[in-house]
Scaffold this active site. Structure first.
Site, PDB file in Angstrom:
ATOM      1  N   ASP A 102      23.304  23.143  -1.400  1.00  0.00           N
ATOM      2  CA  ASP A 102      24.134  22.738  -2.541  1.00  0.00           C
ATOM      3  C   ASP A 102      24.857  21.419  -2.232  1.00  0.00           C
ATOM      4  OD1 ASP A 102      25.927  22.629  -4.658  1.00  0.00           O
ATOM      5  OD2 ASP A 102      27.103  24.361  -4.017  1.00  0.00           O
ATOM      6  N   HIS A 118      32.152  25.466  -5.025  1.00  0.00           N
ATOM      7  CA  HIS A 118      31.161  24.717  -4.251  1.00  0.00           C
ATOM      8  C   HIS A 118      31.775  24.158  -2.973  1.00  0.00           C
ATOM      9  CE1 HIS A 118      28.206  24.750  -7.552  1.00  0.00           C
ATOM     10  NE2 HIS A 118      29.265  24.666  -8.334  1.00  0.00           N
TER      11      HIS A 118
END
Length: 561
Positions: free
Chosen positions: A200, A374
């Site tokens: 990610d 995130h």
């Protein structure tokens, strides 16, 4: 002794490519192909950009998967966010295969499948730590923390390669549900040897560490403490179960009833409660229709609309267009989400509307009412250090995010040539000799507009932009085919260009221009309607540009009798 099949399968190359989620935010989907087997990881949507007028959703181009549907063993899901599961109903129109995911992920997916009448789809529930066999692939599910419960990373193995895919993640040591990321398993895989790492990239530009989701809960406590008399409305993503749980916790502590607003919020809360992912004491939840039965200081409302979506509940409240909830002076409205790039103007309009109605609006720019799901730079470094891959493919981000993630990997000791910043559809091949880019598959974006999927393309969007910026002029003329005589018209209709009644002189001049264009064709003996249409369009376009410096779309309608 190894079977002949296994020996043959070792000669195959692992192919990895993305049909979405590279050099863009959203519509994440990655394809792994080995021999005659394919697995698809995630299948999400993206929300339309400002210039995609009238478009509801953007989905990946599934052409390659449809053409190779006999190879597809399964769709494997990392978590239940829209940008990871939203496109599945559209893929299932042409491809039938089982779908593997955790309980909450499948619970959210099943809402979509019912809406699209795909209830007969085979879904298989998995848990972190479980490994499944899919043809030449084995897929292990690894617990990670994210802004939604039940998120997982993946360890994907073939006879020749091991791939680790983080999915969306952060390192949260004090998660709301107590289920921590399994860093130990990532380290074990790293020690055993990882050929390819997909990670990610969303927050790679942000230094430091992501705060725990519990830190947002502490801010909610402050907000509830400081608002003893008025209603509290919290807008957040419907899939953020942990955030919703913390709002409910604060409401319970302050003896407030909780109502939820917005179809997706109502569905998600119902599913999460049924599956045990939301803990709600009895008599806390009330129907929206009951809110007028309670004084303001006993109410908390959880709503959709944190991104300013025009038809969302919060947007309709801000525009006095919601049937059941009207914003009152003194209402505390908390927008508990970060702004997705491109939504700034829409969110600003909603916030403005709320302030005009006397609400006190709190956003993440004024208080820490949101924390990302995130990983930031230091967390990404930890993951790279644990996995120690031979090759690296940054995913889930725009080009700058992927580029920055490459730089991070190189700073941590990887060779530049072993990091692949890729385009959509670009194929990365891995075998025992190494990794290289080799060719492309069809990729791109398909627009969903109402019930239409793919029937609106770039040309239609161009016309919509043209209409929105310059307006439309329709010219109607009727002539006799045999003689070329103009029987009626030209009639001129303007929409979005000028108001005809206030521009009579301009319209009258335009009629004369059209007549001249028609008679020019008559002089040349060219009566075919296509030539006449083109002549009218060209002459009128030049005239309008000279008079107004504008270029409306011109549609000549030529009727032959």
């Amino acid at each position: 002794m190894e079977s002949e099949y296994f020996l043959a399968s070792k000669k195959n190359k692992l192919k990895v490519f993305s049909l979405g989620g590279l050099q863009e935010i959203g519509k994440n989907i990655t394809v792994f192909e080995y021999g005659q087997d394919i697995i698809v990881v995630d299948c999400g949507i993206a929300f339309p950009a400002d210039d995609m007028l009238g478009i509801d959703l953007v989905i990946p181009d599934f052409s390659y998967l449809v053409n190779n549907k006999q190879k597809i063993k399964a769709i494997v899901l990392t978590h239940g966010h829209e940008d990871h599961i939203g496109s599945i109903p559209y893929l299932l129109r042409d491809v039938q295969c089982p779908i593997y995911g955790t309980r909450l992920t499948l619970g959210l997916l099943e809402i979509k499948l019912k809406e699209h009448r795909l209830d007969n789809t085979e879904t298989v529930c998995v848990v972190p730590g479980q490994t499944i066999k899919l043809g030449n692939f084995s897929v292990e599910f690894i617990a990670v923390t994210h802004s939604i419960a039940d998120a997982v990373g993946l360890a994907i193995k073939t006879p020749t390669s091991t791939v680790v895919h983080t999915g969306d993640f952060k390192i949260d040591h004090t998660p709301v549900n107590g289920e921590q990321i399994d860093l130990q398993r990532f380290a074990e895989l790293g020690r055993a040897g990882v050929d390819l790492f997909l990670c990610d990239s969303t927050n790679v530009e942000v230094p430091g560490y992501t705060l725990s989701e519990r830190s947002v809960g502490a801010i909610f406590e402050q907000i509830f403490d400081n608002c003893p008399k008025n209603r509290i409305l919290v807008a957040t993503f419907s899939s953020n179960i942990h955030r919703i749980q913390q709002v409910i916790n604060s409401a319970v502590k302050h003896k407030r009833k909780v109502a939820v607003v917005g179809r997706s919020m109502v569905n998600t809360v119902r599913v999460a409660q049924e599956l045990g992912y939301l803990t709600i004491p009895k008599n806390v939840m009330i129907e929206l229709s009951e809110i007028n039965n309670y004084p303001d200081h006993q109410l908390a409302i959880v709503t959709t609309g944190s991104q300013g979506e025009p038809m969302s509940a919060l947007s309709r409240m801000a525009m006095s267009d919601h049937r059941q909830v009207a914003i009152k002076p003194g209402d505390k409205v908390v927008i508990s989400a970060s702004q997705i790039p491109g939504n700034e103007r829409a969110i600003g309009k909603v916030v403005d509307g709320l302030f005009k109605k006397g609400a006190d609006v709190i956003t993440d720019s004024s208080m820490n009412v949101h924390e990302s799901g995130h990983a930031k730079r230091e967390e990404l470094k930890i993951m790279h250090a644990l996995v120690q891959p031979k090759y690296f493919m940054p995913v889930h981000g725009e080009y700058r995010h992927l580029k920055r993630h490459k730089e991070l990997a190189v700073d941590m000791g990887m060779k530049k040539e072993n990091v692949f910043v890729m385009n959509l559809g670009e194929v990365l091949e891995i075998n025992d000799k190494g990794a290289r880019l080799n060719g492309n598959v069809q990729s791109g974006q398909i627009f969903v507009d109402g019930l239409g999927v793919g029937d609106v393309g770039n040309i239609v969007l161009r016309d919509r932009r043209h209409l929105s910026q310059d307006g439309l002029i329709v010219v109607v003329v009727t002539y006799e085919t045999a003689t070329g005589e103009l029987l009626s018209g030209p009639d001129i209709i303007s929409r979005g260009f000028v108001y005809v009644r206030e521009s009579e002189e301009l319209i009258e001049e335009a009629r004369e221009i059209v007549k001249k264009a028609f008679y020019k064709c008559e002089e040349k003996g060219k009566y075919d309607w296509l030539r006449i249409k083109n002549a009218i369009r060209d002459e009128l376009r030049d005239f309008m540009w000279q008079k107004t410096k504008r270029s409306p779309m011109i549609l000549p309608v030529v009727v032959e009798i």
